[in-house]
Design a protein around this motif. Structure first.
Motif, PDB file in Angstrom:
ATOM      1  N   GLY A 100      25.875   5.341  39.407  1.00  0.00           N
ATOM      2  CA  GLY A 100      25.542   5.630  40.643  1.00  0.00           C
ATOM      3  C   GLY A 100      23.881   5.344  40.859  1.00  0.00           C
ATOM      4  O   GLY A 100      23.189   4.916  41.722  1.00  0.00           O
ATOM      5  N   GLY A 101      23.218   5.523  39.749  1.00  0.00           N
ATOM      6  CA  GLY A 101      21.874   5.381  39.668  1.00  0.00           C
ATOM      7  C   GLY A 101      20.924   6.073  40.507  1.00  0.00           C
ATOM      8  O   GLY A 101      21.210   7.140  40.836  1.00  0.00           O
ATOM      9  N   LYS A 102      19.784   5.594  40.787  1.00  0.00           N
ATOM     10  CA  LYS A 102      18.795   6.242  41.719  1.00  0.00           C
ATOM     11  C   LYS A 102      19.180   6.564  43.073  1.00  0.00           C
ATOM     12  O   LYS A 102      19.093   7.636  43.757  1.00  0.00           O
ATOM     13  CB  LYS A 102      17.758   5.122  41.780  1.00  0.00           C
ATOM     14  CG  LYS A 102      16.195   5.913  42.095  1.00  0.00           C
ATOM     15  CD  LYS A 102      15.101   4.886  41.479  1.00  0.00           C
ATOM     16  CE  LYS A 102      14.518   4.806  43.110  1.00  0.00           C
ATOM     17  NZ  LYS A 102      13.503   3.553  42.995  1.00  0.00           N
ATOM     18  N   GLU A 103      20.155   5.712  43.753  1.00  0.00           N
ATOM     19  CA  GLU A 103      20.370   5.857  44.991  1.00  0.00           C
ATOM     20  C   GLU A 103      21.484   6.844  45.085  1.00  0.00           C
ATOM     21  O   GLU A 103      21.206   7.667  45.957  1.00  0.00           O
ATOM     22  CB  GLU A 103      21.315   4.503  45.343  1.00  0.00           C
ATOM     23  CG  GLU A 103      21.399   4.363  46.841  1.00  0.00           C
ATOM     24  CD  GLU A 103      22.418   3.171  47.184  1.00  0.00           C
ATOM     25  OE1 GLU A 103      22.945   2.911  48.060  1.00  0.00           O
ATOM     26  OE2 GLU A 103      22.515   2.135  46.219  1.00  0.00           O
ATOM     27  N   VAL A 104      22.323   7.161  44.448  1.00  0.00           N
ATOM     28  CA  VAL A 104      23.359   8.302  44.373  1.00  0.00           C
ATOM     29  C   VAL A 104      22.572   9.487  44.048  1.00  0.00           C
ATOM     30  O   VAL A 104      22.703  10.527  44.594  1.00  0.00           O
ATOM     31  CB  VAL A 104      24.586   8.002  43.123  1.00  0.00           C
ATOM     32  CG1 VAL A 104      25.207   9.581  43.170  1.00  0.00           C
ATOM     33  CG2 VAL A 104      25.277   7.160  43.821  1.00  0.00           C
ATOM     34  N   ALA A 105      21.593   9.466  43.068  1.00  0.00           N
ATOM     35  CA  ALA A 105      20.661  10.540  42.715  1.00  0.00           C
ATOM     36  C   ALA A 105      20.075  11.127  43.819  1.00  0.00           C
ATOM     37  O   ALA A 105      20.007  12.356  44.203  1.00  0.00           O
ATOM     38  CB  ALA A 105      19.856  10.398  41.549  1.00  0.00           C
ATOM     39  N   GLU A 106      19.329  10.354  44.565  1.00  0.00           N
ATOM     40  CA  GLU A 106      18.771  10.654  45.780  1.00  0.00           C
ATOM     41  C   GLU A 106      19.661  11.233  47.017  1.00  0.00           C
ATOM     42  O   GLU A 106      19.154  12.226  47.545  1.00  0.00           O
ATOM     43  CB  GLU A 106      18.049   9.475  46.351  1.00  0.00           C
ATOM     44  CG  GLU A 106      16.697   9.193  45.677  1.00  0.00           C
ATOM     45  CD  GLU A 106      15.785   7.874  45.992  1.00  0.00           C
ATOM     46  OE1 GLU A 106      16.745   7.310  46.843  1.00  0.00           O
ATOM     47  OE2 GLU A 106      15.023   7.423  45.335  1.00  0.00           O
ATOM     48  N   ARG A 107      20.855  10.669  47.142  1.00  0.00           N
ATOM     49  CA  ARG A 107      21.588  10.912  48.336  1.00  0.00           C
ATOM     50  C   ARG A 107      22.119  12.487  47.701  1.00  0.00           C
ATOM     51  O   ARG A 107      22.295  13.242  48.449  1.00  0.00           O
ATOM     52  CB  ARG A 107      22.613  10.136  48.300  1.00  0.00           C
ATOM     53  CG  ARG A 107      22.374   8.977  48.992  1.00  0.00           C
ATOM     54  CD  ARG A 107      23.577   8.174  49.271  1.00  0.00           C
ATOM     55  NE  ARG A 107      23.538   7.023  50.242  1.00  0.00           N
ATOM     56  CZ  ARG A 107      24.692   6.151  50.285  1.00  0.00           C
ATOM     57  NH1 ARG A 107      25.679   6.314  49.816  1.00  0.00           N
ATOM     58  NH2 ARG A 107      24.585   5.214  51.235  1.00  0.00           N
ATOM     59  N   VAL A 108      22.662  12.582  46.593  1.00  0.00           N
ATOM     60  CA  VAL A 108      23.107  13.844  46.045  1.00  0.00           C
ATOM     61  C   VAL A 108      22.025  14.965  46.360  1.00  0.00           C
ATOM     62  O   VAL A 108      22.247  15.803  46.578  1.00  0.00           O
ATOM     63  CB  VAL A 108      23.445  13.859  44.529  1.00  0.00           C
ATOM     64  CG1 VAL A 108      23.696  15.223  43.918  1.00  0.00           C
ATOM     65  CG2 VAL A 108      24.748  12.913  44.414  1.00  0.00           C
ATOM     66  N   ALA A 109      20.599  14.704  45.810  1.00  0.00           N
ATOM     67  CA  ALA A 109      19.607  15.630  45.960  1.00  0.00           C
ATOM     68  C   ALA A 109      19.582  16.042  47.432  1.00  0.00           C
ATOM     69  O   ALA A 109      19.185  17.088  47.872  1.00  0.00           O
ATOM     70  CB  ALA A 109      18.276  15.060  45.328  1.00  0.00           C
ATOM     71  N   HIS A 110      19.745  14.799  48.307  1.00  0.00           N
ATOM     72  CA  HIS A 110      19.624  15.213  49.887  1.00  0.00           C
ATOM     73  C   HIS A 110      20.442  16.255  50.211  1.00  0.00           C
ATOM     74  O   HIS A 110      20.126  17.189  50.883  1.00  0.00           O
ATOM     75  CB  HIS A 110      19.556  13.942  50.305  1.00  0.00           C
ATOM     76  CG  HIS A 110      19.374  14.001  51.818  1.00  0.00           C
ATOM     77  ND1 HIS A 110      18.328  14.207  52.718  1.00  0.00           N
ATOM     78  CD2 HIS A 110      20.247  14.015  52.994  1.00  0.00           C
ATOM     79  CE1 HIS A 110      18.492  14.551  53.685  1.00  0.00           C
ATOM     80  NE2 HIS A 110      19.655  14.228  54.240  1.00  0.00           N
ATOM     81  N   ILE A 111      21.775  16.057  49.757  1.00  0.00           N
ATOM     82  CA  ILE A 111      22.782  17.093  50.210  1.00  0.00           C
ATOM     83  C   ILE A 111      22.402  18.287  49.691  1.00  0.00           C
ATOM     84  O   ILE A 111      22.644  19.315  50.279  1.00  0.00           O
ATOM     85  CB  ILE A 111      24.246  16.317  49.658  1.00  0.00           C
ATOM     86  CG1 ILE A 111      24.490  14.983  50.478  1.00  0.00           C
ATOM     87  CG2 ILE A 111      25.245  17.587  49.964  1.00  0.00           C
ATOM     88  CD1 ILE A 111      25.663  14.364  50.080  1.00  0.00           C
ATOM     89  N   LEU A 112      22.317  18.469  48.475  1.00  0.00           N
ATOM     90  CA  LEU A 112      21.923  19.633  47.742  1.00  0.00           C
ATOM     91  C   LEU A 112      20.573  20.341  48.160  1.00  0.00           C
ATOM     92  O   LEU A 112      20.277  21.508  47.703  1.00  0.00           O
ATOM     93  CB  LEU A 112      22.064  19.557  46.132  1.00  0.00           C
ATOM     94  CG  LEU A 112      23.497  19.175  45.664  1.00  0.00           C
ATOM     95  CD1 LEU A 112      23.353  18.960  44.106  1.00  0.00           C
ATOM     96  CD2 LEU A 112      24.480  20.338  45.864  1.00  0.00           C
ATOM     97  N   GLY A 113      19.832  19.467  48.918  1.00  0.00           N
ATOM     98  CA  GLY A 113      18.501  19.982  49.096  1.00  0.00           C
ATOM     99  C   GLY A 113      17.536  20.069  47.992  1.00  0.00           C
ATOM    100  O   GLY A 113      16.572  21.188  48.050  1.00  0.00           O
ATOM    101  N   VAL A 114      17.691  19.329  46.939  1.00  0.00           N
ATOM    102  CA  VAL A 114      16.602  19.530  45.847  1.00  0.00           C
ATOM    103  C   VAL A 114      16.062  18.189  45.655  1.00  0.00           C
ATOM    104  O   VAL A 114      16.328  17.121  46.255  1.00  0.00           O
ATOM    105  CB  VAL A 114      17.365  19.980  44.519  1.00  0.00           C
ATOM    106  CG1 VAL A 114      18.086  21.443  44.701  1.00  0.00           C
ATOM    107  CG2 VAL A 114      18.347  18.963  44.334  1.00  0.00           C
TER     108      VAL A 114
END
Lengths: 332, 438, 193, 285
Positions: free
Chosen positions: D74-88
């Protein structure tokens, strides 16, 4: 040593039997049946056999080529399919139907799954059933066995006569009278039917060779024929006027060909001994259900195809128990 | 007592005619001996002499490390030239001690034997351990470990494996014929050590002379010689136990779970040497055979003799060599050359020419079921191989892949020439790796 | 008694809901990759189909017929079936999360499974009584399960083989399904279904 | 008409009440974030994160066992979205691609023996350490290509694995599968690699391979700092500031390859036309 050595995993010895040898053995064992076909139905039978074999070989080569796969004619499996298909056809079938059958057998029955060993249904039977359902008239127009001087008189198979007689209120005896044959004639093959199924004698001779060569195992034939004898016997004892004798059922139709050659096809039957017995019993049960109660006079092909479909499940439920496994202890 | 037949198995041609009638001959010393630190199952031994030091025959040069391990002894007198990676019969380079013989072949001092009743059980066990004895049938499991069953496991039967079911091999056969007394003595020592009064010596009935000979020798002892009908893999531990005394070792269990200890005849002879003469394991009998060899022979070889040396002793290669095997043809390991040296477990060296090594080209599985009926462990090799090919490791495990003993019956019998054993080994490796990870 | 047996065998084999009537092809293709899931789906269908047919039968005879609303048959049946399936879904999710996960999207699909509606409608058309309806829907659902499990076994096996790339997946599944249907034609006329 | 409406309405109402009761009785707690997380995953179920599929990863994320950046495909994009959902806070992973460090196909590298058996590198490696003389080279039986969930590895006709830098997502499956450890993870920005994996001395390498590194040090001398010779094998120092490009044509055995110029011989992958750093900017499918 300047040349390189071969390296492979153990074991480094191999038994002699190869796939192509097994297939060749099956083909050889069908020669008596082919001879019987020639004897009873004359030259047309020979043409049809050659046509089916040629057709199967050609379609096999064509399919492999289209799929970009290495050629597989040398494993002799297409030869066996062609032979079995021919022996499952009525001798008076138009030539193009035989070719169509070959195409169906090899194309849809086998190569579409990836070739030898992968097809879940017996290719020759797939072709036979496709032809039977597509061309019911031609596939059930039987020529009477007249020896080498075949004059292609139309006639019904003993099973067909039986079904018609019973449906029109007749009895087994009237049906037998209509076929004009005795059980002895059926055994030798002097009756109407598919080219290869008529002579139980020739088929048994071939099967004996296969058994001696250890290509054929006893489970399927014994279970298949045994269950047929048992079921037909019960009904016969109950009412001999409306149910034919076990011997009649054994010797007529595709019973011998089916039990000895079609059902024992290694690719489409289970791999374990117990599985093979279940498979054979299932074949016998369904065959008799169709013969006694169905609208088709003959059920061997359908029964084998249905049991082919059940083979993966049978394999799964008859998985051998490993040596020393707790549940297997009782057997030792 | 009647012998039971295990299920499955195959009857390969035995090829024993090459060497069955040839007396064991001594193998002259090679120019160097290569003694790998791993010649057994278990932890590698640790060198205990320096490079350059002079050693005597039978001297410990690498000490066992831990309980499941075995020491290495100098198989002749000479100088330790190097400790370096050398080609092992298992195909990889492994740490080994290179010993250059001085030609004197002088035994180390202080190797003393003991009489029949001088030693206690623990003494005997210690001596066997100190002698570096491992199972000489091929698996090379440290014998002392096998002889130390936990208290909870009552051992009541000793089975001696004189089956030699691998084709070509005749080492055990000749040993029993020529040195039956030594074998019997070893059996008696093992029997007393384990405190059992039942010992069965299983021999396949294609060796009638060995059966007759051992039967005559054993008449005065409690050892029962049992002729077993020829079938491969009769010599596999679980199958032999079933054939000899009708007991079934549970799946995943050990012989001791059914009160049995199995030892090879060669191991018994080595035990006799270790106790009676105090001599450690420095030699073994090895069948050097095959159609690609000028003069097949049964050789008494020093452990560590290079395979090339064995071939030279047997008159060299003949014809176009296609395959070289260490061990028997059913379970032995193919070699990429003659570079490796014989270890304690090397029961045979086989040279194939083009008449023997041609494997049939691989074809598709036709589901003939022969591998299923041939499998002595009653698993379904073709099913597991299909899963293995697709890396469906779970499915392979559910189909009992871990019960496989790699005897080779399935590949042998397969008409499609499929490398079923290799597929199973692959699946087993993957399963084991996953179990380690979890 | 014989009558009921004939209805049962007829629905199970001769007029197999999938292989002869060609109803419910969606789950037949969708949930047949593994025998376990196929069996689970089959069980769910046995339950839903039987209950749906019974409830539909009541709706038909006690509501629609009574008020002369026969023309509402389809819409009323769909309402009943949809509500039922929702219920089953909730129960399975609670009771067996594993089964729920493997059936996944296909549980809601039973809602619109033509086989369930078809059998309910057929039993009205054939003017079956209550007991006959139960037996008929049990037989049909059993036939559905039988076809599913056989087909799943075949697919598991076929998927192990080197199917040519262009036939892999649904194509070969349809070929196999066709051949299976062919084999089932042998049962024709076994009983007058 | 009225009766029809009434009947249907009543039936609907009945069903609704029943469903409502059931929903309360059989309610199952699910974290709505789990569904959202699965939504943003690539959905390849490749297992690169070490959890069973994307669903397993989502669960692990919620349980705090996994990091937002653990999904390498997923790279950067997924990491950012996941972080957004998790709020981290998202920690963007350094994008990496796998490279097969070998060019020794059947033409260029010598074999030790003629292998017969399973077409699988792990199985072949178990037989006398594999059929190639070179102890580190690609065996060419395609185990990596089989495990790659993204179809990023092709086997050339001469038996060499080549990894597409475009299709590779850096999931490391091939790295774990290769029995000879010839596949390495390299930074995406690096375009020059030494395609050899043999630590043998030059003379030994010459004997069994036409295209192996002989540790002649020419690369290190031509582009000082960009290469280091590590136990008879040259390696590109991916951290170095110096460009390794100059040394590429100087290599006497041609084992240093500039990937912007194309893939190793025999590969059917089209050579990348745009610089590879542009991958991030390329529209995602």
């Amino acid at each position: 040593m300047e040349h390189k050595l071969y390296l492979s995993s153990s074991p480094h010895l191999r038994a002699e039997d190869s796939t192509s040898r097994i297939m060749l053995d099956v083909s050889l064992s069908l020669l008596p049946a082919c001879g019987a076909a020639l004897w009873f139905f004359g030259l047309p039978a020979l043409w049809l056999i050659l046509l089916c074999i040629g057709g199967c070989l050609a379609f096999e080569a064509l399919c492999r080529r289209l799929m970009g796969q290495p050629q597989s004619l040398r494993d002799n499996s297409a030869l066996v399919t062609g032979l079995l298909l021919a022996l499952n056809l009525p001798p008076s079938l138009p030539w193009w139907m035989a070719l169509l059958g070959s195409a169906v057998a090899i194309g849809i029955g086998k190569q579409v799954y990836g070739g030898l060993g992968t097809n879940p249904f017996n290719p020759a039977l797939v072709a036979r059933v496709v032809l039977l359902i597509s061309f019911p008239v031609q596939m059930t127009r039987w020529s009477a066995p007249q020896g080498a001087r075949a004059d292609l008189l139309s006639s019904a198979t003993p099973l067909g006569e039986l079904k018609t007689a019973l449906m029109t209120g007749g009895t087994v005896e009237s049906a037998l009278a209509a076929t004009g044959g005795a059980l002895g004639d059926f055994f030798l093959g002097s009756m109407a039917g598919s080219m290869g199924e008529v002579s139980a004698l020739a088929l048994l001779a071939g099967a004996a060779y296969l058994f001696w060569r250890r290509v054929l195992t006893w489970q399927v034939p014994v279970a298949f024929l045994g269950s047929v004898v048992l079921i037909s016997g019960l009904f016969w004892l109950y009412d001999p006027a409306h149910y034919a004798s076990p011997l009649f059922h054994l010797l007529t139709g595709g019973m011998m060909l089916g039990a000895l050659y079609m059902a024992t096809d290694m690719v489409t039957s289970p791999v374990t001994g117990r599985g093979l017995i279940v498979f054979g019993l299932g074949c016998g049960l369904i065959t008799m259900a169709i013969r006694l109660f169905g609208s088709y006079p003959e059920g061997v092909s359908f029964a084998i195809l249905l049991m082919n479909a059940a083979t993966p499940l049978i394999d799964r439920f008859t998985r051998p128990r490993p040596f020393g496994s707790l549940s297997g202890k009782g057997r030792d | 007592m009647k012998s039971s037949a295990f299920s499955g198995g195959v009857h390969p041609q035995d090829f024993k005619q090459f060497t069955a009638s040839l007396a064991v001959e001594s193998c002259p010393l090679p120019e160097e001996l290569v003694l790998p630190l791993v010649m057994h199952i278990g932890a590698p031994a640790t060198p205990c002499v320096e490079v350059g030091s002079r050693v005597k025959k039978g001297q410990l040069i690498a000490a066992p490390k831990g309980f499941v391990s075995a020491g290495v002894h100098a198989s002749t007198s000479g100088e330790i030239r190097a400790i370096e990676p050398r080609m092992h019969v298992n195909g990889s380079r492994m740490q080994a001690m290179v010993l250059v013989p001085d030609g004197e072949d002088a035994w180390a001092d202080g190797l003393e034997g003991a009489g029949p009743n001088e030693l206690t059980g623990d003494d005997i066990r210690d001596r066997i351990r100190a002698a570096g004895i491992v199972g000489l049938g091929g698996a090379a499991f440290p014998t002392a470990v096998k002889l130390s069953p936990p208290e909870a496991k009552r051992i009541n039967t000793l089975i001696i494996n004189g089956v030699e079911c691998e084709p070509f091999l005749t080492a055990d056969h000749r040993l029993m014929l020529e040195e039956g007394e030594r074998v019997l003595d070893g059996i008696e020592i093992l029997r007393c050590l384990l405190g059992v009064d039942r010992a069965i010596l299983g021999i396949e009935d294609n060796k009638p002379d060995a059966i007759a000979h051992m039967d005559k020798l054993c008449r005065k002892s409690v050892v029962e010689v049992k002729a077993l009908p020829v079938r491969y893999p009769q010599g596999a531990e679980k199958q032999l136990i079933f054939a000899a005394c009708g007991r079934t070792v549970p799946s995943g269990g050990l012989p001791m779970d059914v009160g049995v200890v199995v030892q090879n005849v060669g191991t018994a002879a080595a035990v006799s040497d270790a106790i009676r003469k105090g001599r450690p394991l420095v030699e073994r009998i090895c069948t050097v055979s095959g159609p690609g060899l000028v003069r097949p022979a049964n050789l008494r070889i020093p452990i560590g003799a290079p395979l090339s040396h064995l071939v030279k002793v047997c008159g060299g290669l003949r014809g176009r060599t296609t395959k070289i095997l260490a061990g028997g043809p059913m379970m032995g390991m193919a070699q990429a050359g003659l570079e490796a040296s014989a270890t304690k477990g090397t029961s045979g060296l086989l040279i194939f020419d083009e008449t023997a090594a041609q494997l049939r080209p691989e074809g598709p599985c036709i589901r003939c079921g022969r591998c299923v009926s041939a499998c002595p462990m009653r698993i379904s090799p073709t099913t597991i191989a299909a899963y293995s090919r697709l890396d469906m490791i779970d499915a392979a495990e559910q189909n009992n892949a871990m019960d496989c003993i790699e005897c080779g019956c399935c590949s042998y019998i397969c008409p499609a020439g499929l490398p079923l054993v290799q597929s199973l080994r692959y699946a087993r490796g993957a399963i084991a790796a996953r179990r380690r990870r979890v | 008694m014989t009558e009921l047996l004939i209805i049962f065998v007829g629905a199970l084999l001769v007029n197999n809901v999938v292989l002869a009537r060609f109803l419910g092809i969606c789950p037949f293709l969708g949930v047949s990759k593994k025998v376990e899931t196929a069996l689970g789906m089959g069980m769910a269908v046995i339950f839903v189909m039987t209950v749906a047919s019974v409830v539909s039968w009541y709706v038909q005879y006690f509501i629609l017929n009574r008020f002369g609303l026969e023309y509402l048959q389809t819409i009323a049946f769909i309402l009943v079936i949809a509500a039922l399936v929702q219920m089953v879904e909730m129960v399975i999710q609670k009771v067996s999360p594993v089964l729920y996960q493997s059936l996944g999207i296909f549980l809601p699909l039973i809602t619109t499974n033509c086989a369930v509606l078809g059998i309910a409608v057929l039993s009205i058309q054939k003017e079956y009584g209550f007991l006959e309806t139960v037996i008929f829907s049990l037989g049909s659902a059993g036939g559905f399960t039988l076809a599913m499990v056989l087909f799943a076994g075949l697919r598991e096996r076929v998927d192990l083989g080197p199917v040519p790339a262009s036939f892999r997946g649904t194509a070969i599944a349809l070929v196999t399904g066709g051949l299976l249907s062919l084999a089932f034609m042998g049962f024709a006329g076994l009983v007058k279904g | 008409m009225l009766s029809a409406i009434l009947t249907l309405g009543l039936m609907g109402l009945l069903a609704a009440v029943a469903l409502g009761l059931a929903a309360r009785k059989f309610a199952v707690e699910t974290d709505p974030r789990e569904l959202a997380l699965v939504e943003v995953m690539p959905g390849a179920n490749c297992g690169a994160c070490g959890y069973p599929g994307c669903g397993g990863f989502a669960k692990a994320l919620l349980e705090g066992k996994a990091m937002a950046s653990d999904c390498s495909p997923g790279g950067k994009e997924v990491a950012e979205r996941v972080a957004h959902i998790l709020g981290v806070e998202a920690v963007a992973p350094e994008p990496e691609v796998a490279v097969v460090l070998c060019q020794g196909d059947n033409q260029k590298a010598r074999v030790k023996y003629l292998y017969q058996g399973l077409r699988d590198c792990v199985a072949a490696q178990a037989l006398a350490q594999g059929p190639k003389e070179c102890p580190g080279g690609c065996l060419g039986l395609g185990t990596c290509a089989r495990v790659c969930p993204f179809g990023a590895i092709e086997m050339t006709a001469e038996g060499l694995a080549v990894i597409s830098r475009r299709k590779c997502t850096g999931c490391r499956k091939c790295v774990g599968a290769c029995p000879r450890k010839v596949i390495a993870m390299t930074p995406l920005h690096a375009e020059v690699h030494v395609l050899c994996n043999s630590h043998d001395k030059g003379a030994a390498v010459r004997k069994y391979c036409d295209i192996g590194c002989i540790a002649c040090h020419i690369c290190a001398k031509t582009s000082p700092g960009a290469y280091r010779i590590d136990n008879f094998l040259a390696r590109v120092d991916y951290e170095a500031r110096q460009s390794p490009l100059e040394a590429v044509p100087k290599c006497p055995t041609r084992c240093i390859r500039d990937f912007t110029q194309g893939y190793p011989e025999g590969s059917r992958f089209a050579p990348p036309v745009v610089p590879l750093h542009a991958k991030d900017a390329a529209p995602s499918p």
